[in-house]
Scaffold this motif. Sequence first.
Motif, PDB file in Angstrom:
ATOM      1  N   MET A   1      -9.493 -44.788 -53.889  1.00  0.00           N
ATOM      2  CA  MET A   1      -8.721 -43.568 -53.756  1.00  0.00           C
ATOM      3  C   MET A   1      -8.976 -42.965 -52.374  1.00  0.00           C
ATOM      4  N   ALA A   2      -7.928 -42.458 -51.782  1.00  0.00           N
ATOM      5  CA  ALA A   2      -8.031 -41.896 -50.442  1.00  0.00           C
ATOM      6  C   ALA A   2      -8.793 -40.571 -50.457  1.00  0.00           C
ATOM      7  N   LYS A   3      -9.550 -40.356 -49.404  1.00  0.00           N
ATOM      8  CA  LYS A   3     -10.271 -39.097 -49.218  1.00  0.00           C
ATOM      9  C   LYS A   3      -9.727 -38.438 -47.960  1.00  0.00           C
ATOM     10  N   HIS A   4      -9.912 -37.133 -47.870  1.00  0.00           N
ATOM     11  CA  HIS A   4      -9.431 -36.372 -46.719  1.00  0.00           C
ATOM     12  C   HIS A   4     -10.595 -36.122 -45.765  1.00  0.00           C
ATOM     13  N   TYR A   5     -10.320 -36.343 -44.482  1.00  0.00           N
ATOM     14  CA  TYR A   5     -11.342 -36.172 -43.451  1.00  0.00           C
ATOM     15  C   TYR A   5     -10.806 -35.299 -42.323  1.00  0.00           C
ATOM     16  N   LYS A   6     -11.661 -34.414 -41.818  1.00  0.00           N
ATOM     17  CA  LYS A   6     -11.336 -33.596 -40.657  1.00  0.00           C
ATOM     18  C   LYS A   6     -11.805 -34.361 -39.421  1.00  0.00           C
ATOM     19  N   VAL A   7     -10.937 -34.452 -38.422  1.00  0.00           N
ATOM     20  CA  VAL A   7     -11.267 -35.143 -37.178  1.00  0.00           C
ATOM     21  C   VAL A   7     -12.091 -34.195 -36.311  1.00  0.00           C
ATOM     22  N   LEU A   8     -13.262 -34.661 -35.867  1.00  0.00           N
ATOM     23  CA  LEU A   8     -14.162 -33.824 -35.075  1.00  0.00           C
ATOM     24  C   LEU A   8     -14.002 -34.033 -33.578  1.00  0.00           C
ATOM     25  N   GLU A   9     -13.520 -35.211 -33.162  1.00  0.00           N
ATOM     26  CA  GLU A   9     -13.276 -35.478 -31.746  1.00  0.00           C
ATOM     27  C   GLU A   9     -12.057 -36.382 -31.625  1.00  0.00           C
ATOM     28  N   ARG A  10     -11.364 -36.293 -30.499  1.00  0.00           N
ATOM     29  CA  ARG A  10     -10.134 -37.046 -30.278  1.00  0.00           C
ATOM     30  C   ARG A  10     -10.375 -38.526 -30.572  1.00  0.00           C
ATOM     31  N   SER A  11      -9.531 -39.093 -31.440  1.00  0.00           N
ATOM     32  CA  SER A  11      -9.713 -40.465 -31.888  1.00  0.00           C
ATOM     33  C   SER A  11      -8.373 -41.110 -32.195  1.00  0.00           C
ATOM     34  N   ILE A  13      -6.654 -43.233 -34.879  1.00  0.00           N
ATOM     35  CA  ILE A  13      -6.851 -43.595 -36.271  1.00  0.00           C
ATOM     36  C   ILE A  13      -5.537 -44.172 -36.780  1.00  0.00           C
ATOM     37  N   ASN A  14      -5.587 -45.423 -37.183  1.00  0.00           N
ATOM     38  CA  ASN A  14      -4.401 -46.132 -37.683  1.00  0.00           C
ATOM     39  C   ASN A  14      -3.230 -46.040 -36.701  1.00  0.00           C
ATOM     40  N   GLY A  15      -3.511 -46.262 -35.423  1.00  0.00           N
ATOM     41  CA  GLY A  15      -2.456 -46.301 -34.413  1.00  0.00           C
ATOM     42  C   GLY A  15      -1.918 -44.951 -33.996  1.00  0.00           C
ATOM     43  N   ARG A  16      -2.594 -43.881 -34.332  1.00  0.00           N
ATOM     44  CA  ARG A  16      -2.117 -42.538 -33.985  1.00  0.00           C
ATOM     45  C   ARG A  16      -3.258 -41.765 -33.339  1.00  0.00           C
ATOM     46  N   GLY A  21      -9.715 -31.196 -35.409  1.00  0.00           N
ATOM     47  CA  GLY A  21      -9.114 -30.248 -36.347  1.00  0.00           C
ATOM     48  C   GLY A  21      -8.051 -30.873 -37.233  1.00  0.00           C
ATOM     49  N   ASP A  22      -7.477 -32.019 -36.825  1.00  0.00           N
ATOM     50  CA  ASP A  22      -6.504 -32.706 -37.664  1.00  0.00           C
ATOM     51  C   ASP A  22      -7.194 -33.177 -38.934  1.00  0.00           C
ATOM     52  N   VAL A  23      -6.430 -33.274 -40.009  1.00  0.00           N
ATOM     53  CA  VAL A  23      -6.958 -33.792 -41.264  1.00  0.00           C
ATOM     54  C   VAL A  23      -6.168 -35.043 -41.611  1.00  0.00           C
ATOM     55  N   VAL A  24      -6.888 -36.129 -41.897  1.00  0.00           N
ATOM     56  CA  VAL A  24      -6.259 -37.400 -42.222  1.00  0.00           C
ATOM     57  C   VAL A  24      -6.724 -37.859 -43.598  1.00  0.00           C
ATOM     58  N   SER A  25      -5.912 -38.663 -44.236  1.00  0.00           N
ATOM     59  CA  SER A  25      -6.239 -39.229 -45.531  1.00  0.00           C
ATOM     60  C   SER A  25      -6.501 -40.714 -45.334  1.00  0.00           C
ATOM     61  N   LEU A  26      -7.728 -41.165 -45.668  1.00  0.00           N
ATOM     62  CA  LEU A  26      -8.124 -42.549 -45.434  1.00  0.00           C
ATOM     63  C   LEU A  26      -8.840 -43.111 -46.652  1.00  0.00           C
ATOM     64  N   PRO A  42      -4.899 -27.647 -53.222  1.00  0.00           N
ATOM     65  CA  PRO A  42      -3.497 -27.856 -53.588  1.00  0.00           C
ATOM     66  C   PRO A  42      -2.508 -27.274 -52.585  1.00  0.00           C
ATOM     67  N   LYS A  43      -2.926 -26.289 -51.788  1.00  0.00           N
ATOM     68  CA  LYS A  43      -2.016 -25.656 -50.838  1.00  0.00           C
ATOM     69  C   LYS A  43      -2.053 -26.313 -49.467  1.00  0.00           C
ATOM     70  N   GLN A  44      -3.021 -27.203 -49.215  1.00  0.00           N
ATOM     71  CA  GLN A  44      -3.142 -27.821 -47.910  1.00  0.00           C
ATOM     72  C   GLN A  44      -2.196 -29.010 -47.814  1.00  0.00           C
ATOM     73  N   GLU A  45      -1.456 -29.092 -46.700  1.00  0.00           N
ATOM     74  CA  GLU A  45      -0.588 -30.230 -46.456  1.00  0.00           C
ATOM     75  C   GLU A  45      -1.318 -31.183 -45.533  1.00  0.00           C
ATOM     76  N   LYS A  46      -1.346 -32.440 -45.892  1.00  0.00           N
ATOM     77  CA  LYS A  46      -2.069 -33.426 -45.106  1.00  0.00           C
ATOM     78  C   LYS A  46      -1.084 -34.420 -44.505  1.00  0.00           C
ATOM     79  N   ALA A  47      -1.330 -34.797 -43.276  1.00  0.00           N
ATOM     80  CA  ALA A  47      -0.542 -35.851 -42.646  1.00  0.00           C
ATOM     81  C   ALA A  47      -1.193 -37.176 -42.990  1.00  0.00           C
TER      82      ALA A  47
END
Length: 68
Positions: A1-11, A13-16, A21-26, A42-47
């Motif tokens: 199951m995917a988990k949500h992670y906050k990006v701490l430094e420019r990276s 991730i999966n070609g992007r 501050g971005d939040v990704v699901s991995l 439930p109110k947070q939208e994730k890319a």
Amino acid sequence: MAKHYKVLERSFINGRLCEPGDVVSLEIDSPGGHLEEVKAGPKQEKAKPGQKPAAKPEEKPEDNLPDA
């Protein structure tokens, strides 16, 4: 199951390019030092990886930029 992670430094991730501050699901076992697990509310939208984040109202969407 995917988990949500906050990006701490420019990276890349999966070609992007993700900014701090971005939040990704991995689906990964152990994140590197550039990611911090967050609980998804439930109110947070994730890319999802590979998707462009929604443009803020004051920004022009990338689709409307002129070709280089």
